[in-house]
Write an enzyme that holds these catalytic residues in place. Structure first.
Site, short mmCIF file in Angstrom:
data_model
loop_
_atom_site.label_atom_id
_atom_site.label_comp_id
_atom_site.label_asym_id
_atom_site.label_seq_id
_atom_site.Cartn_x
_atom_site.Cartn_y
_atom_site.Cartn_z
N LYS A 1 2.39 -3.65 6.60
CA LYS A 1 2.81 -3.61 5.19
C LYS A 1 4.31 -3.31 5.10
CE LYS A 1 -1.29 -4.31 3.39
NZ LYS A 1 -1.63 -5.63 2.83
N TYR B 1 -1.76 -1.16 10.96
CA TYR B 1 -2.06 -1.75 9.65
C TYR B 1 -0.93 -1.42 8.66
CZ TYR B 1 -3.52 -1.29 4.82
OH TYR B 1 -3.53 -1.31 3.46
N SER C 1 0.84 -1.20 0.00
CA SER C 1 0.00 0.00 0.00
C SER C 1 0.87 1.25 0.00
CB SER C 1 -0.86 -0.03 1.26
OG SER C 1 -1.37 1.24 1.54
N1 UFG Z 1 -12.31 11.27 3.80
C1 UFG Z 1 -13.31 12.16 4.16
N2 UFG Z 1 -14.46 11.64 4.68
C2 UFG Z 1 -14.67 10.30 4.85
C3 UFG Z 1 -13.63 9.41 4.47
C4 UFG Z 1 -12.47 9.93 3.96
O1 UFG Z 1 -13.17 13.38 4.02
O2 UFG Z 1 -15.73 9.90 5.34
C5 UFG Z 1 -11.07 11.80 3.18
C6 UFG Z 1 -9.80 11.47 3.92
O3 UFG Z 1 -9.50 12.42 4.91
C7 UFG Z 1 -8.79 11.43 2.78
C8 UFG Z 1 -9.59 10.94 1.58
O4 UFG Z 1 -10.94 11.19 1.92
O5 UFG Z 1 -8.33 12.74 2.49
C9 UFG Z 1 -9.43 9.45 1.31
O6 UFG Z 1 -9.68 8.71 2.49
P1 UFG Z 1 -9.89 7.13 2.47
O7 UFG Z 1 -10.22 6.72 3.87
O8 UFG Z 1 -10.84 6.74 1.41
O9 UFG Z 1 -8.46 6.57 2.04
P2 UFG Z 1 -7.01 6.81 2.69
O10 UFG Z 1 -6.20 7.54 1.67
O11 UFG Z 1 -7.09 7.40 4.03
O12 UFG Z 1 -6.50 5.33 2.88
C10 UFG Z 1 -6.45 4.42 1.78
C11 UFG Z 1 -6.69 3.01 2.30
C12 UFG Z 1 -5.57 2.56 3.18
C13 UFG Z 1 -4.27 2.73 2.48
C14 UFG Z 1 -4.11 4.13 1.97
C15 UFG Z 1 -2.89 4.20 1.09
O13 UFG Z 1 -7.89 2.96 3.05
O14 UFG Z 1 -5.74 1.19 3.46
O15 UFG Z 1 -5.23 4.51 1.16
O16 UFG Z 1 -2.56 5.48 0.78
F1 UFG Z 1 -3.27 2.46 3.34
#
Ligand code: UFG
Length: 338
Positions: free
Chosen positions: A153, A149, A124
């Protein structure tokens, strides 16, 4: 080629299985249904007209896995199975370390014993931690992860590097995923988490079909053009194709190979909400809230290596992914209401 796919009924696993079957590969799925549903097996069959061999087994159970290795003549492994909820891992770190490390170690030991030389591992972009600069290339430093998590990785990548040094016959592809979204065009496969979704697109989908009232935007004071977090959202069908290409590369005895799988383009939270509205015609209410702990401002991939070494390019846009993800969610709600 016979490919063992652990976690083959999950979101990325199921899309990959479909592409491998369509490419003529023989598939053996091991999945303990921890975060997937058995219906997915029927759906894979209805898309491909082939029913893959399936074992309901836990990859950390070496005895069970050994029986599978002894029975099936496996050529290559794609190891998707693992726990993946960032927040949960902070509350239950032992569960994450035990499961994610044990499953990988079990597979590596069985690879030694049964002379299976090829493995694709799901890593990831989280291993880059808080990036010094973007786009992230494969030589960008691997940092301390912001969650247990993510740390699993990082640790597994190190284990794979060490094992590759002594097992010169092993070919291992470490694929660093950015943010997979979207769904299969049949609307039979997609991402449908139980409970409140952690990730942005599953959350938007639930708002779009009326199951949740609005999207919480986690912070608008980041150092990004509109203040909201920027990520590299890749269509899951493109990501699945990356695995097929990685398997082909392993067949050429490439040794250890590390590669990003992303689009190379960053999209902010507000931009993707807008894209979603354009792609689906559904208005998405949102409220700006505080930042989420552990989030970073921006990450997106450099795609140069994937292009050069795998011939990988994306066929789908973020708009395509929004539409496919929404159509899957609608279809899923319809199936549920029957
Ligand atoms: N976000 C919101 N509201 C929500 C959910 C997310 O504003 O309800 C924002 C987060 O702050 C972030 C973006 O949307 O800026 C993406 O968030 P995600 O939770 O969809 O994804 P992440 O980038 O945080 O994490 C994902 C995977 C992880 C992995 C990571 C790798 O969930 O498992 O990408 O970069 F490790």
């Amino acid at each position: 080629m016979k490919v063992l796919v652990t976690g083959g009924l999950g979101f990325i696993g199921s899309h990959t299985v479909v592409q491998l079957i369509e490419d003529g590969m023989e598939i053996v799925i091991v999945d303990n249904l921890y975060n997937s549903k058995i219906d997915v097996l029927d759906r894979i069959e209805s898309i491909t007209k082939v029913r893959p061999t399936y074992y309901n087994a836990d990859v950390t159970d070496k005895e069970e896995m050994e029986k599978i290795f002894a029975k099936e003549n496996i050529d290559s492994i794609i190891h998707f199975a693992g726990y993946k909820a960032v927040g949960e891992s902070c509350v239950k770190p032992l569960m994450y370390y035990r499961n994610n490390l044990d499953s990988t170690l079990t597979l590596l030991e069985l690879m030694e014993e049964y002379h299976v030389n090829n493995m694709v591992f799901s890593s990831s972009a989280t291993i880059y931690g808080l990036p010094d600069s973007v786009p992230l290339t494969e030589s960008s430093p691997r940092k301390e992860a912001t969650s247990p998590y993510g740390e699993t990785k990082v640790m597994i990548e190190r284990i794979l590097e060490d094992v590759s040094k002594v097992h010169k016959e092993f070919n291992i592809a470490i694929l660093r995923y950015f943010n997979p979204i979207g769904a299969h065009k049949s609307h039979l496969l997609g991402e449908d988490p139980n409970g409140l979704p952690n990730n942005l697109l599953p959350y938007i989908n639930k708002v779009a079909v009326g199951l949740l009232p609005y999207v919480n935007v986690f912070g608008d004071d980041y150092d990004t053009p509109d203040g909201t977090g920027v990520r590299d959202y890749i269509h899951v069908v493109d990501l699945a194709k990356g695995h097929l290409l990685a398997l082909r590369k392993l067949e050429k005895n490439c040794g250890l190979f590390v590669c990003n799988l992303g689009t190379g383009k960053g999209t902010s939270v507000l931009e993707i909400i807008h894209d979603f509205e354009v792609a689906t015609g559904v208005k998405i209410p949102y409220k700006i809230g505080p930042r989420r702990l552990g989030d970073i401002a921006t990450n997106y991939a450099s795609t140069d290596l994937a292009k050069k070494e795998l011939g990988f390019t994306c066929d789908f846009t973020v708009l395509d992914a929004c539409k496919d993800g929404y159509d899957f969610q609608l279809a899923e709600e319809k199936r549920r209401s029957k």
